[in-house]
Design a protein around this motif. Sequence first.
Motif, PDB file in Angstrom:
ATOM      1  N   GLY A  42      35.199  41.041  49.799  1.00 27.37           N
ATOM      2  CA  GLY A  42      35.493  42.358  50.357  1.00 27.37           C
ATOM      3  C   GLY A  42      36.975  42.648  50.393  1.00 27.37           C
ATOM      4  O   GLY A  42      37.419  43.740  50.015  1.00 27.37           O
ATOM      5  N   MET A  43      37.762  41.687  50.829  1.00 29.77           N
ATOM      6  CA  MET A  43      39.209  41.885  50.891  1.00 29.77           C
ATOM      7  C   MET A  43      39.812  42.039  49.498  1.00 29.77           C
ATOM      8  O   MET A  43      40.709  42.855  49.290  1.00 29.77           O
ATOM      9  CB  MET A  43      39.881  40.715  51.621  1.00 29.77           C
ATOM     10  CG  MET A  43      39.612  40.708  53.107  1.00 29.77           C
ATOM     11  SD  MET A  43      40.200  42.178  53.941  1.00 29.77           S
ATOM     12  CE  MET A  43      41.951  41.963  53.778  1.00 29.77           C
ATOM     13  N   SER A  44      39.318  41.265  48.531  1.00 27.97           N
ATOM     14  CA  SER A  44      39.863  41.386  47.174  1.00 27.97           C
ATOM     15  C   SER A  44      39.502  42.731  46.547  1.00 27.97           C
ATOM     16  O   SER A  44      40.313  43.317  45.826  1.00 27.97           O
ATOM     17  CB  SER A  44      39.382  40.229  46.295  1.00 27.97           C
ATOM     18  OG  SER A  44      37.973  40.265  46.182  1.00 27.97           O
ATOM     19  N   VAL A  45      38.337  43.257  46.841  1.00 27.89           N
ATOM     20  CA  VAL A  45      37.963  44.576  46.326  1.00 27.89           C
ATOM     21  C   VAL A  45      38.834  45.657  46.953  1.00 27.89           C
ATOM     22  O   VAL A  45      39.300  46.575  46.262  1.00 27.89           O
ATOM     23  CB  VAL A  45      36.459  44.848  46.584  1.00 27.89           C
ATOM     24  CG1 VAL A  45      36.104  46.304  46.353  1.00 27.89           C
ATOM     25  CG2 VAL A  45      35.608  43.948  45.707  1.00 27.89           C
ATOM     26  N   ILE A  46      39.087  45.560  48.239  1.00 30.01           N
ATOM     27  CA  ILE A  46      39.934  46.552  48.908  1.00 30.01           C
ATOM     28  C   ILE A  46      41.356  46.486  48.365  1.00 30.01           C
ATOM     29  O   ILE A  46      41.974  47.522  48.058  1.00 30.01           O
ATOM     30  CB  ILE A  46      39.913  46.334  50.435  1.00 30.01           C
ATOM     31  CG1 ILE A  46      38.545  46.733  50.983  1.00 30.01           C
ATOM     32  CG2 ILE A  46      41.012  47.126  51.116  1.00 30.01           C
ATOM     33  CD1 ILE A  46      38.335  46.388  52.432  1.00 30.01           C
ATOM     34  N   ILE A  47      41.898  45.277  48.214  1.00 29.68           N
ATOM     35  CA  ILE A  47      43.253  45.129  47.696  1.00 29.68           C
ATOM     36  C   ILE A  47      43.334  45.639  46.258  1.00 29.68           C
ATOM     37  O   ILE A  47      44.282  46.343  45.891  1.00 29.68           O
ATOM     38  CB  ILE A  47      43.713  43.667  47.812  1.00 29.68           C
ATOM     39  CG1 ILE A  47      43.920  43.332  49.290  1.00 29.68           C
ATOM     40  CG2 ILE A  47      44.980  43.406  47.019  1.00 29.68           C
ATOM     41  CD1 ILE A  47      44.141  41.867  49.566  1.00 29.68           C
ATOM     42  N   ALA A  48      42.342  45.305  45.429  1.00 30.83           N
ATOM     43  CA  ALA A  48      42.346  45.784  44.045  1.00 30.83           C
ATOM     44  C   ALA A  48      42.227  47.306  43.999  1.00 30.83           C
ATOM     45  O   ALA A  48      42.846  47.953  43.150  1.00 30.83           O
ATOM     46  CB  ALA A  48      41.199  45.142  43.270  1.00 30.83           C
ATOM     47  N   GLY A  49      41.471  47.881  44.917  1.00 33.11           N
ATOM     48  CA  GLY A  49      41.335  49.334  44.953  1.00 33.11           C
ATOM     49  C   GLY A  49      42.640  50.046  45.236  1.00 33.11           C
ATOM     50  O   GLY A  49      42.853  51.177  44.789  1.00 33.11           O
TER      51      GLY A  49
END
Length: 70
Positions: A42-49
């Motif tokens: 979840g955190m990696s998806v938010i950061i990538a977004g």
Amino acid sequence: MPRLPPILRLLQAPEKYTVIPKARISSKPAKSPTSAMDQAVGMSVIIAGFMVPAGWVLSHLESYKRSSAA
């Protein structure tokens, strides 16, 4: 003009009796705890977004400058 105040009272009547639903805020712990893997994904998806569009703009900044000056 004497009919104006009763009409205004009719328009204000629904405002007085509107029911506002309560927010469903809970201070209890989650029913199913989130695993470390789920949190990492979840955190990696938010950061990538956030980072991918910013990186795209920064990498193409010169072409944006050239197209606006022409």
